[in-house]
Write an enzyme that holds these catalytic residues in place. Structure first.
Site, PDB file in Angstrom:
ATOM      1  N   ARG A 151       0.834  -1.199   0.000  1.00  0.00           N
ATOM      2  CA  ARG A 151       0.000   0.000   0.000  1.00  0.00           C
ATOM      3  C   ARG A 151       0.867   1.247   0.000  1.00  0.00           C
ATOM      4  NH1 ARG A 151      -5.170  -1.908   3.755  1.00  0.00           N
ATOM      5  NH2 ARG A 151      -5.390  -3.882   2.656  1.00  0.00           N
ATOM      6  N   ARG A 169       1.501   1.734  10.365  1.00  0.00           N
ATOM      7  CA  ARG A 169       1.182   2.039   8.977  1.00  0.00           C
ATOM      8  C   ARG A 169       2.430   1.840   8.129  1.00  0.00           C
ATOM      9  NH1 ARG A 169      -3.190   4.565   7.158  1.00  0.00           N
ATOM     10  NH2 ARG A 169      -3.749   5.304   9.219  1.00  0.00           N
ATOM     11  N   GLU A 219      -7.376  -0.377  14.338  1.00  0.00           N
ATOM     12  CA  GLU A 219      -8.002  -1.310  13.401  1.00  0.00           C
ATOM     13  C   GLU A 219      -7.051  -2.446  13.018  1.00  0.00           C
ATOM     14  OE1 GLU A 219      -9.601   0.524   9.843  1.00  0.00           O
ATOM     15  OE2 GLU A 219      -9.353  -1.359   8.757  1.00  0.00           O
ATOM     16  N   SER A 264     -11.039  -5.786   8.842  1.00  0.00           N
ATOM     17  CA  SER A 264     -12.110  -5.068   8.183  1.00  0.00           C
ATOM     18  C   SER A 264     -12.948  -6.065   7.394  1.00  0.00           C
ATOM     19  CB  SER A 264     -11.520  -4.003   7.260  1.00  0.00           C
ATOM     20  OG  SER A 264     -12.547  -3.223   6.716  1.00  0.00           O
ATOM     21  N   ARG A 266       1.007  -5.302  11.913  1.00  0.00           N
ATOM     22  CA  ARG A 266       0.203  -4.435  12.770  1.00  0.00           C
ATOM     23  C   ARG A 266      -0.242  -5.139  14.047  1.00  0.00           C
ATOM     24  NH1 ARG A 266      -4.722  -0.573  10.780  1.00  0.00           N
ATOM     25  NH2 ARG A 266      -3.015   0.555   9.782  1.00  0.00           N
TER      26      ARG A 266
END
Length: 430
Positions: A263, A278, A352, A355, A393
């Site tokens: 990403r 991130r 988070e 998802s 993460r």
RNA sequence: GGAGAGGUGGCCGAGUGGUCGAAGGCGCACGCUUGGAAAGCGUGUAUACCGGAAACGGUAUCGCAGGUUCAAAUCCUGUCCUCUCCGCCA
């Protein structure tokens, strides 16, 4: 993508859905273009039908009659070309608009603008009350020689990281535990391409829209379309059966993709710059379901894949909460979306980690992913997906929540079999 | 990177200008036959869009794009993909 006929028949529903999602979408323009399209198409097809009919007769005709027919055919051909020229811009605009059409959110999706408006559905566990000053994951890892961000930056630029030693083993243990858990629930593990053609991104509804967030390949080995690095194996796995007409008997399909994810995180400068929250590249196990077009079954699947993810977080012995993502924060394709957030002490809040999305036929229509139902009718499938587990993460939560006063880090029981039975990581050497 | 072969329906496979949405076979569905089953026989069996209440009709699709032609699965050009061999590399 929405069905054009659906928009035609439910313009108000679509309009309202776009408003709720805060996405601009001109339903009236679509309806106007659709009418125009059908008007031209009818004229064009009638001309073509006469052409085909006449063309068959030509071979049997002689003399003047033949010349007459040929002349008529010529004018029909010109007429057809005119219709085609008129249709092209209409179709171009209509297709472009249609790709932007947002899927109306379920009635039960909470109203809201940003993630601040997401609604907590339930909470599991409680944040650990440390009787000492807890360290964040960067300190915990650096002290052990598990993390090297500085040299990683030199190698791969900002938001790069290098895991070393036990951190690598821990990461692999977490991924493998997640994979084993999801496989035990009937999901077929899939190791899939991370380098894909643009069609897969368009099909899964990431494009148009997420181009800025996606790495594009400079020199692909194929030239028919652009090549990109996926941000999640959802793309590859959901597109896996694209173009097929599935037998209802083999549904639902349950797949567990495992892959690195890439990403660009464009537009996030200065956000979450410390540590592993991130990053540009990470590893993920993803769950994907493809099933018949039944909203109730889809909804049941959504609850299932959320439960699977919760069980992973429970296995990691992490406090977490489930939130219902609000209309403004949920994206174009989803009908309903849950996020799962694990407690991260350094953030003093939930972050988070998962998802879960329910798309109904939005992705499947673009992917041309269909099935034949009991009556032999071909219908568009429903798709869903959710994270199983994503690293690094989740390492943040695991390391920070399980740190002890003596400096050691307790290993969750479910991971121990994957780490040679070890129960804890020792305190760092002074 | 070099050389060659090939891409047709759920599958195999025929088809080199009109009668081809496409032979034949397999598979599948239904029916007949049978004590039951197999075999056999018969019928059916793509998708999308447009028109139509429906029956049904029309258009498009033989990897993809474009061209020639009154007419293209079939001829021409380009392109993508797959396979084989050589080279290079993990």
């Amino acid at each position: 993508m929405l069905d054009l006929a659906f928009i035609r028949e439910n313009p108000d529903l679509v309009r309202r859905g776009a408003q709720r999602k805060r996405i601009a979408f001109d339903v009236d323009r679509v309806l106007a273009l659709d009418g125009e399209r059908r008007r031209i198409l009818l004229a064009q097809e009638n001309a073509k039908a006469e052409q085909n009919r006449l063309g068959k007769q030509v071979a049997t005709l002689q003399g003047d009659a033949k010349q007459e027919a040929l002349a008529r055919l010529k004018s029909l051909k010109e007429e057809g070309a005119g219709h085609e020229a008129a249709l092209a811009p209409v179709m171009r605009e209509l297709d472009a608009l249609l790709r932007q059409a947002p899927n109306p959110p379920a009635d039960s999706v909470p109203e809201g603008l940003t993630d601040a408006d997401n609604v907590e559905v339930r909470r599991h566990g409680t944040a650990p009350a440390f009787a000492f000053a807890p360290k964040d994951h960067v300190d915990l890892m650096t002290a052990r020689g598990w993390l090297d961000v500085d040299r990683a930056g030199r190698l791969g630029g900002s938001r790069s990281y290098i895991l070393k030693g036990d951190a690598v083993l821990l990461e692999q243990a977490i991924l493998r535990m997640g994979l084993d858990l999801i496989a035990s629930r009937g999901f077929t593990p899939m190791s899939v391409p991370v380098l894909v053609k643009e069609a897969a991104l368009v099909g899964t509804a990431y494009f148009p829209g997420a181009e800025e967030q996606t790495y594009k390949i400079e020199n692909p080995t194929f030239e028919d379309q652009a090549a990109w690095l996926v941000g999640t194996s959802e793309v590859s796995v959901t597109a896996y059966r694209a173009g097929e007409i599935l037998d209802a008997a083999e549904l639902p399909l349950r797949y567990a993709g495992i892959s690195p994810c890439f990403r660009r995180e464009a537009g996030t400068y200065g956000k979450d710059t410390r540590g592993l929250y991130r990053v540009h590249q990470f590893n993920k196990v993803e769950q994907v379901i493809v099933d018949v077009a039944d909203p109730e079954r889809s909804r049941a699947h959504l609850e299932d894949i959320v439960r699977n993810a919760e069980d992973v977080l429970k296995a990691l012995e992490l406090p977490y909460r489930v939130v219902a993502v609000c209309t403004g924060d949920m994206g174009r394709g989803q009908v309903y979306k849950y996020d799962l957030e694990a407690w991260m002490p350094s953030r003093k809040g939930y972050g988070e980690t998962h998802s879960a999305s329910m798309f109904h036929d939005f992705q499947a229509r673009r992917l041309d992913l269909r099935y034949r139902d009991k009556d032999g009718k071909v219908r568009v499938c429903h798709t869903l997906n959710n994270t199983v587990v994503a690293t690094p993460r989740v390492l943040i939560a695991v390391l920070e929540n399980h740190q002890q006063a003596d400096g050691s880090i307790t290993i969750p029981k479910a991971l121990r079999p994957y780490l040679g039975g070890r129960e804890a990581f020792a305190p760092p050497k002074a």
